[in-house]
Design a protein around this motif. Structure first.
Motif, mmCIF file in Angstrom:
data_model
loop_
_atom_site.group_PDB
_atom_site.id
_atom_site.type_symbol
_atom_site.label_atom_id
_atom_site.label_comp_id
_atom_site.label_asym_id
_atom_site.label_seq_id
_atom_site.Cartn_x
_atom_site.Cartn_y
_atom_site.Cartn_z
ATOM 1 N N PRO A 58 0.800 -1.239 0.000
ATOM 2 C CA PRO A 58 0.000 0.000 0.000
ATOM 3 C C PRO A 58 0.829 1.284 0.000
ATOM 4 O O PRO A 58 0.267 2.355 0.182
ATOM 5 C CB PRO A 58 -0.803 -0.117 1.301
ATOM 6 C CG PRO A 58 0.078 -0.884 2.214
ATOM 7 C CD PRO A 58 0.816 -1.858 1.332
ATOM 8 N N GLU A 59 2.139 1.203 -0.198
ATOM 9 C CA GLU A 59 2.973 2.400 -0.132
ATOM 10 C C GLU A 59 2.582 3.402 -1.207
ATOM 11 O O GLU A 59 2.414 4.602 -0.928
ATOM 12 C CB GLU A 59 4.451 2.007 -0.292
ATOM 13 C CG GLU A 59 5.408 3.177 -0.417
ATOM 14 C CD GLU A 59 5.415 4.053 0.810
ATOM 15 O OE1 GLU A 59 5.763 5.252 0.691
ATOM 16 O OE2 GLU A 59 5.063 3.554 1.891
ATOM 17 N N ALA A 60 2.431 2.941 -2.440
ATOM 18 C CA ALA A 60 2.068 3.852 -3.518
ATOM 19 C C ALA A 60 0.686 4.448 -3.290
ATOM 20 O O ALA A 60 0.458 5.634 -3.524
ATOM 21 C CB ALA A 60 2.113 3.115 -4.862
ATOM 22 N N GLU A 61 -0.221 3.634 -2.807
ATOM 23 C CA GLU A 61 -1.571 4.134 -2.535
ATOM 24 C C GLU A 61 -1.568 5.170 -1.423
ATOM 25 O O GLU A 61 -2.255 6.190 -1.512
ATOM 26 C CB GLU A 61 -2.481 2.967 -2.162
ATOM 27 C CG GLU A 61 -3.920 3.366 -1.888
ATOM 28 C CD GLU A 61 -4.784 2.179 -1.523
ATOM 29 O OE1 GLU A 61 -5.959 2.385 -1.166
ATOM 30 O OE2 GLU A 61 -4.269 1.041 -1.590
ATOM 31 N N ARG A 62 -0.783 4.938 -0.367
ATOM 32 C CA ARG A 62 -0.715 5.884 0.738
ATOM 33 C C ARG A 62 -0.097 7.203 0.288
ATOM 34 O O ARG A 62 -0.571 8.286 0.656
ATOM 35 C CB ARG A 62 0.091 5.287 1.886
ATOM 36 C CG ARG A 62 0.067 6.147 3.157
ATOM 37 C CD ARG A 62 0.872 5.512 4.272
ATOM 38 N NE ARG A 62 0.310 4.250 4.698
ATOM 39 C CZ ARG A 62 0.849 3.046 4.454
ATOM 40 N NH1 ARG A 62 1.978 2.972 3.739
ATOM 41 N NH2 ARG A 62 0.294 1.958 4.882
ATOM 42 N N SER A 63 0.934 7.145 -0.517
ATOM 43 C CA SER A 63 1.551 8.360 -1.028
ATOM 44 C C SER A 63 0.583 9.160 -1.893
ATOM 45 O O SER A 63 0.537 10.393 -1.820
ATOM 46 C CB SER A 63 2.801 8.011 -1.839
ATOM 47 O OG SER A 63 3.759 7.361 -1.038
ATOM 48 N N GLN A 64 -0.218 8.444 -2.688
ATOM 49 C CA GLN A 64 -1.196 9.126 -3.526
ATOM 50 C C GLN A 64 -2.271 9.796 -2.680
ATOM 51 O O GLN A 64 -2.726 10.901 -2.986
ATOM 52 C CB GLN A 64 -1.834 8.118 -4.488
ATOM 53 C CG GLN A 64 -2.808 8.736 -5.476
ATOM 54 C CD GLN A 64 -2.141 9.730 -6.391
ATOM 55 O OE1 GLN A 64 -0.991 9.528 -6.794
ATOM 56 N NE2 GLN A 64 -2.835 10.810 -6.741
ATOM 57 N N GLN A 65 -2.676 9.150 -1.601
ATOM 58 C CA GLN A 65 -3.669 9.737 -0.708
ATOM 59 C C GLN A 65 -3.141 11.000 -0.046
ATOM 60 O O GLN A 65 -3.864 11.999 0.081
ATOM 61 C CB GLN A 65 -4.083 8.715 0.354
ATOM 62 C CG GLN A 65 -4.890 7.546 -0.186
ATOM 63 C CD GLN A 65 -5.208 6.516 0.884
ATOM 64 O OE1 GLN A 65 -4.701 6.597 2.016
ATOM 65 N NE2 GLN A 65 -6.032 5.547 0.544
ATOM 66 N N LEU A 66 -1.874 10.977 0.386
ATOM 67 C CA LEU A 66 -1.277 12.167 0.991
ATOM 68 C C LEU A 66 -1.198 13.299 -0.020
ATOM 69 O O LEU A 66 -1.484 14.457 0.299
ATOM 70 C CB LEU A 66 0.114 11.836 1.529
ATOM 71 C CG LEU A 66 0.189 10.858 2.703
ATOM 72 C CD1 LEU A 66 1.640 10.586 3.074
ATOM 73 C CD2 LEU A 66 -0.564 11.393 3.909
#
Length: 474
Positions: free
Chosen positions: A173-181
């Motif tokens: 989920p790293e890429a997803e979390r970065s996109q959310q931020l």
């Protein structure tokens, strides 16, 4: 109407509760106001909620404001106890009526740090307070504090994600979390821009709103060229409708300076516009051959050198285009709205900024022993084709002359594409930069057909400034 102390206490408590219930019934309230009503005419609540507008009848304000003010002071002096829910309601009511009461904002800071309040809720409260008091300095100060908390939280989440990824945890989920931020930061930035625009429209020359807008860009979009360029494009319509608002033009000056600095990081930063297409082509060819031979001598790849040169030319083209469009906008506004000193002051600042940028570039090239593609002299004049080409597609002006037809929406603006730099190499003329001859010609044209005494006075002052400040500089 209540007269005794006990009746006033009951009345105020009921009004505070009504305000709280109004926000619970409609969480989309977007404006507050005071309804002129000298006395209570009906046996009903003085809180009026119509669609998304919240109004408070004026007769109850003289009871409500002193009551919540004293309640909060007693709490701060530890003479009266209030639970957290009561503190939230009282500070909300107080700040809607008097947003410059610093103690109330400090209490909400403590509640936010304790986790009782969410940062978004305080931003929403400040937004509502600014609809009634758009210049409130304490509200803008508190907004910046809240935004700093949000940035700190996002930074902490980002660091935590990197640590988890370092230890092999939560890699998926790293890429997803970065996109959310990134999306959250983008939404917050967009909301702040809208709050600043609304406050600037409600109060002329709202220095606090424009200063806050600059702060937001410096802390939330630093180095993001697209955001700055979109802001510069979207503000064209606003300044065209507020030609006497110096704060709005000062904001454009800030954007122009920041964009010039960012785009000029890689020398050569300022392009040279020659007097003809042939001269320009020969200059670029000599420059390209020099870089090509230098790259071969150092073992560099010709492809990498070409890409670097193309990127430099794109930055040069963009800087030149920015200044040209800004001077065109200023010319249109001065001719369409004669007699506004703000427009002449803005033109002076833009020309001086370009003058210093060109001079700094020449000094940088000379001190580093670099090859200067050419020197943009004040005696260089812009060919007629340049003016026609630059104004093509501009549409109609505000007053029936020329007007920029770029889309005013933020996502409608775009930076020049890489193929623009290829056109430069093929010898296509770019818009001419600001120069002394063109400025003198513009002033002379204004003076010849000027019928406004104020316009004539400002034009003469600008001409004197050109002669005494710019023309005498080395």
């Amino acid at each position: 109407m209540a007269e005794t102390e006990g009746e006033v206490d009951v009345l105020v408590q009921r009004v505070v509760k009504d305000i709280t219930n109004a926000f619970k019934r409609n969480p989309n309230i977007d404006e507050i106001g005071v309804i002129p009503c000298p006395e209570a005419r009906y046996n009903r609540s003085p809180i009026v909620l119509v669609e998304n507008k919240l109004g408070v009848e004026s007769w109850c304000v003289k009871f409500l404001l002193p009551y919540v003010h004293n309640k909060l002071l007693l709490y701060r002096q530890r003479k009266h106890w209030l639970d957290r829910e009561a503190l939230v309601d009282i500070t909300c009511t107080l700040l809607l009526l008097n947003p410059d009461f610093t103690t109330a904002w400090n209490v909400r800071k403590e509640l936010l740090q304790c986790g009782v309040l969410h940062p978004e809720k305080d931003l929403y409260l400040g937004k509502l307070a600014l609809t009634k008091f758009p210049k409130s300095p304490e509200t803008w100060i508190h907004r910046r504090w809240v935004l700093q908390q949000i940035l700190g939280q996002l930074s902490a989440v980002g660091r935590g994600s990197k640590q988890q990824q370092h230890y092999g945890e939560a890699e998926q989920p790293e890429a997803e979390r970065s996109q959310q931020l990134s999306d959250h930061l983008s939404r917050t930035l967009h909301q702040e821009m809208k709050v600043c625009s609304d406050a600037a429209c409600r109060y002329p020359s709202n220095y606090n709103a424009w200063s806050h807008r600059i702060w937001v860009l410096q802390h939330m979009a630093k180095g993001n060229i697209k955001v700055f360029h979109d802001e510069l494009s979207s503000m064209r319509l606003w300044v065209s409708m507020h030609v006497s608002d110096h704060s709005g033009f000062h904001y454009r000056q800030f954007l122009l300076k920041e964009l010039s600095t960012e785009l000029s990081q890689t020398p050569p930063c300022i392009p040279t516009i020659m007097s003809s297409s042939q001269d320009q082509s020969s200059t670029v060819s000599r420059s390209s051959s020099h870089h090509h031979s230098h790259a071969q001598a150092n073992g560099e790849l010709p492809g990498a050198e070409a890409a670097e040169e193309e990127e430099r030319q794109l930055g040069c083209t963009t800087v030149l285009q920015l200044f040209h469009e800004e001077m065109e906008l200023c010319s249109d506004l001065i001719q369409s709205f004669p007699g506004h000193e703000t427009l002449w002051s803005h033109r002076r600042h833009v020309f001086y900024l370009w003058h210093n940028l060109r001079k700094e570039h020449q000094q940088h090239c000379s001190s580093n022993g670099g090859v200067v593609p050419g020197q943009l002299k004040d005696s260089d004049s812009c060919p007629p084709e340049v003016g026609a080409q630059s104004s093509a597609g501009q549409g109609e002006s505000v007053n029936g002359q020329r007007h920029a037809s770029e889309p005013m929406e933020v996502d409608g603006a775009s930076l020049p594409e890489p193929r623009d730099s290829k056109r430069l190499k093929r010898g296509v003329l770019l818009p001419g930069p600001p120069a002394l001859p063109s400025e003198h010609s513009f002033v002379s044209g204004i003076l010849e057909r000027c019928s406004n005494p104020e316009q004539r006075r400002f034009a003469l002052a600008y001409k004197k400034w050109l002669d005494t400040v710019i023309d005498r500089e080395p």
